[in-house]
Motif scaffolding. Structure first.
Motif, short mmCIF file in Angstrom:
data_model
loop_
_atom_site.label_atom_id
_atom_site.label_comp_id
_atom_site.label_asym_id
_atom_site.label_seq_id
_atom_site.Cartn_x
_atom_site.Cartn_y
_atom_site.Cartn_z
N SER A 42 53.14 -76.25 -77.11
CA SER A 42 52.01 -77.13 -77.39
C SER A 42 51.37 -76.78 -78.73
N ILE A 43 50.64 -77.74 -79.30
CA ILE A 43 49.98 -77.52 -80.58
C ILE A 43 49.00 -76.35 -80.49
N LEU A 44 48.21 -76.32 -79.41
CA LEU A 44 47.22 -75.26 -79.25
C LEU A 44 47.86 -73.88 -79.20
N PHE A 45 48.89 -73.75 -78.35
CA PHE A 45 49.54 -72.44 -78.20
C PHE A 45 50.21 -72.00 -79.49
N LEU A 46 50.98 -72.89 -80.10
CA LEU A 46 51.70 -72.52 -81.32
C LEU A 46 50.75 -72.24 -82.48
N THR A 47 49.62 -72.95 -82.53
CA THR A 47 48.65 -72.70 -83.59
C THR A 47 48.05 -71.31 -83.46
N ILE A 48 47.61 -70.97 -82.25
CA ILE A 48 47.02 -69.64 -82.02
C ILE A 48 48.05 -68.54 -82.26
N ALA A 49 49.25 -68.72 -81.71
CA ALA A 49 50.31 -67.72 -81.86
C ALA A 49 50.72 -67.57 -83.32
N SER A 50 50.76 -68.67 -84.06
CA SER A 50 51.16 -68.64 -85.47
C SER A 50 50.13 -67.90 -86.32
N VAL A 51 48.84 -68.15 -86.07
CA VAL A 51 47.78 -67.47 -86.82
C VAL A 51 47.84 -65.96 -86.56
N LEU A 52 48.00 -65.59 -85.30
CA LEU A 52 48.06 -64.17 -84.95
C LEU A 52 49.27 -63.50 -85.59
N LEU A 53 50.43 -64.16 -85.54
CA LEU A 53 51.63 -63.57 -86.12
C LEU A 53 51.55 -63.50 -87.64
N ALA A 54 51.00 -64.53 -88.27
CA ALA A 54 50.85 -64.52 -89.72
C ALA A 54 49.94 -63.38 -90.18
N VAL A 55 48.85 -63.17 -89.45
CA VAL A 55 47.93 -62.07 -89.78
C VAL A 55 48.62 -60.73 -89.58
N TYR A 56 49.35 -60.60 -88.48
CA TYR A 56 50.08 -59.36 -88.21
C TYR A 56 51.08 -59.05 -89.31
N LEU A 57 51.86 -60.05 -89.69
CA LEU A 57 52.87 -59.87 -90.73
C LEU A 57 52.23 -59.51 -92.08
N PHE A 58 51.07 -60.10 -92.35
CA PHE A 58 50.39 -59.84 -93.62
C PHE A 58 50.00 -58.37 -93.76
N PHE A 59 49.56 -57.78 -92.65
CA PHE A 59 49.09 -56.39 -92.71
C PHE A 59 50.17 -55.37 -92.33
N ALA A 60 51.16 -55.78 -91.52
CA ALA A 60 52.15 -54.83 -91.02
C ALA A 60 53.37 -54.70 -91.90
#
Length: 222
Positions: A69-87
């Motif tokens: 769903s749009i909601l799930f993928l949006t939340i998951a994408s933001v979290l993963l993008a932030v994680y990748l940026f710092f990790a």
């Protein structure tokens, strides 16, 4: 190219072949949809795959489809993008993952407006609103879970675990896509077109990312 390993060159060629095949498939389906042709596969799947609301498979697919769903993928994408940026040592992972997800979302929405194909059935409960072609759950799931599989492939050293997780996420993406058929909110051709478009965009982003990473390593070693 001469500095790349034979495996890297072979993988690159395979990637371009997959892009060519998936784009060609999408264009073929898109052309037929524009001409408002009726697909035999759509009719067959509508007759045999769509289940009643009280059926256990319908209920199960109603849960599975939320993972795309749009909601799930949006939340998951933001979290993963932030994680990748710092990790990650390289910020390119976060940047290209964001390009992957934002790009596929924009492509899907624009194409829906271009084709304006009506859904077989409107069910707001499962995100079955708006236009039908291509399936947004299919494009988004392939792009998101495909990139997750790519990251795991690069991160995990144990071969059996790496292969198992990649296959799991590939299976999940396909299951989410076909859940839309069971729920009756998409035609079969919507699903195939969505998966083709998602795969082409995903592989394009991964190839561009790998090229930049390779060029960075080459510059550091020169």
């Amino acid at each position: 190219m001469k500095d790349m390993s034979k495996i890297a060159i072979f993988t690159l060629i395979i990637g371009f072949i997959i892009i060519a095949v998936t784009v060609s498939l999408f264009i073929e389906l898109a052309g037929d949809v524009l001409e408002e042709e009726k697909f035999f596969a759509d009719r067959i799947f509508q007759e045999f795959i769509v289940f009643a609301e009280e059926d256990w498979l319908y209920q199960l697919m109603g849960v599975v489809t939320e993972a795309g769903s749009i909601l799930f993928l949006t939340i998951a994408s933001v979290l993963l993008a932030v994680y990748l940026f710092f990790a990650k040592k390289s910020k390119w992972y976060s940047i290209f993952f964001s390009i992957n997800m934002i790009g596929i979302s924009l492509l899907t929405q624009v194409l829906k407006l271009v084709f304006e194909r009506e859904r077989p059935e409107l069910i707001a409960q499962y995100g079955g609103t708006g236009f039908s072609f291509p399936s947004g759950h299919s494009t988004g799931s392939v792009a998101f879970y495909g990139f997750v599989g790519y990251l795991l492939w690069k991160k995990i050293a144990t071969k059996w675990l790496r292969v198992s997780l990649v296959l799991f996420f590939a299976f999940l993406a396909v299951t989410i896509a076909f859940s839309r058929l069971v729920l009756g909110v998409h035609f079969f051709t919507d699903i195939v077109a969505g998966m083709s478009l998602g795969a082409a965009w995903l592989i394009t982003c991964i190839i561009a990312l790998e090229f930049l990473l390779w060029r960075g390593r080459k510059q550091r070693n020169s």
